[in-house]
Scaffold this motif. Structure first.
Motif, PDB file in Angstrom:
ATOM      1  N   ALA A 198       0.832  -1.202   0.000  1.00 14.40           N
ATOM      2  CA  ALA A 198       0.000   0.000   0.000  1.00 14.40           C
ATOM      3  C   ALA A 198       0.867   1.252   0.000  1.00 14.40           C
ATOM      4  O   ALA A 198       0.570   2.224  -0.704  1.00 14.40           O
ATOM      5  CB  ALA A 198      -0.948   0.000   1.201  1.00 14.40           C
ATOM      6  N   LEU A 199       1.940   1.241   0.774  1.00 15.65           N
ATOM      7  CA  LEU A 199       2.862   2.381   0.805  1.00 15.65           C
ATOM      8  C   LEU A 199       3.527   2.571  -0.557  1.00 15.65           C
ATOM      9  O   LEU A 199       3.696   3.697  -1.025  1.00 15.65           O
ATOM     10  CB  LEU A 199       3.920   2.197   1.896  1.00 15.65           C
ATOM     11  N   THR A 200       3.906   1.461  -1.205  1.00 17.23           N
ATOM     12  CA  THR A 200       4.529   1.525  -2.530  1.00 17.23           C
ATOM     13  C   THR A 200       3.557   2.103  -3.547  1.00 17.23           C
ATOM     14  O   THR A 200       3.916   2.989  -4.331  1.00 17.23           O
ATOM     15  CB  THR A 200       5.003   0.121  -2.974  1.00 17.23           C
ATOM     16  N   VAL A 201       2.324   1.625  -3.542  1.00 12.22           N
ATOM     17  CA  VAL A 201       1.312   2.120  -4.479  1.00 12.22           C
ATOM     18  C   VAL A 201       1.089   3.611  -4.265  1.00 12.22           C
ATOM     19  O   VAL A 201       1.091   4.388  -5.227  1.00 12.22           O
ATOM     20  CB  VAL A 201      -0.012   1.327  -4.328  1.00 12.22           C
ATOM     21  N   ASP A 202       0.923   4.036  -3.019  1.00 11.66           N
ATOM     22  CA  ASP A 202       0.710   5.462  -2.726  1.00 11.66           C
ATOM     23  C   ASP A 202       1.886   6.302  -3.218  1.00 11.66           C
ATOM     24  O   ASP A 202       1.708   7.356  -3.818  1.00 11.66           O
ATOM     25  CB  ASP A 202       0.527   5.689  -1.223  1.00 11.66           C
ATOM     26  N   ARG A 203       3.108   5.831  -2.963  1.00 12.86           N
ATOM     27  CA  ARG A 203       4.303   6.574  -3.372  1.00 12.86           C
ATOM     28  C   ARG A 203       4.363   6.724  -4.885  1.00 12.86           C
ATOM     29  O   ARG A 203       4.577   7.819  -5.403  1.00 12.86           O
ATOM     30  CB  ARG A 203       5.569   5.855  -2.873  1.00 12.86           C
ATOM     31  N   ILE A 204       4.147   5.643  -5.605  1.00 16.18           N
ATOM     32  CA  ILE A 204       4.249   5.689  -7.069  1.00 16.18           C
ATOM     33  C   ILE A 204       3.173   6.594  -7.660  1.00 16.18           C
ATOM     34  O   ILE A 204       3.454   7.415  -8.538  1.00 16.18           O
ATOM     35  CB  ILE A 204       4.183   4.274  -7.670  1.00 16.18           C
TER      36      ILE A 204
END
Length: 195
Positions: free
Chosen positions: A98-104
């Motif tokens: 979820a953190l990766t998706v938000d960052r990208i």
């Protein structure tokens, strides 16, 4: 880690902090050549301070830069004592995906106004798919047509096509995906490119 906070403004969605740039963690970024684009002119423009706040999130006590990697690097080169950082909270139950998706998604939106190398955009879309997002969800999150997301994901698998795009080949996204489909047949790729 020391947070040299000199002023603080709290809002409903985040807080503005003035932090030492050396204490910031530069999060993974979809722009792969930030250091290479750090020109002497850009570093000099930051000499008297960063005017546009750096966007960051705080995870496990680390303030991670999401948007402002070059500003952070330039501030470090100028040995600035503090920079403005807008720290946005993340959900406490957010997992790594979820953190990766938000960052990208945040970085894609940010780079739309600055420009992003085609190869980096393709890699970002591919990372969203690898994080478990469907092409439909990627299209919605990035405000892109689903057919363009599908074509981008097809082309992400082809180093040949990525190299062509990077060298400035005048190919549409659909043409690139078609060329990528023939990675197993270099002669057919060449025929497509010559035709």
């Amino acid at each position: 880690m020391t947070h040299n906070t000199t002023t603080e403004t709290v809002t409903a969605t985040g807080e503005l902090r003035h932090l030492n740039p050396a204490d910031l963690v530069i999060d993974t970024n979809i722009r792969t050549e930030a250091e290479a684009t750090l020109t002497a002119e850009f570093v000099d423009s930051i000499r008297d301070g960063v005017r546009q706040p750096i966007l960051a999130v705080e995870v496990d006590g680390e303030v991670r830069v999401r948007d402002g990697q070059r500003r952070t690097l330039a501030a470090r080169k100028n040995a600035l004592p503090t920079v403005p950082v807008y720290v946005v909270p993340v959900a406490t139950d957010a997992d790594d995906k979820a953190l990766t998706v938000d960052r990208i998604v945040e970085q894609l939106a940010s780079f739309e106004r600055e420009g992003l190398r085609n190869r980096d955009r393709v890699a970002a879309i591919e990372q969203l798919a690898l994080a478990g997002m469907s092409a439909t969800k990627i299209a919605k999150a990035t405000r892109t047509k689903k057919k363009d997301v599908d074509a981008t994901l097809a082309l992400a698998k082809s180093d040949t096509t990525l190299d062509l795009i990077e060298r400035g080949a005048a190919l549409t996204l659909e043409q690139s995906a078609t060329v990528a489909a023939y990675d197993h047949d270099p002669e057919a790729q060449q025929w497509l490119l010559d035709g």
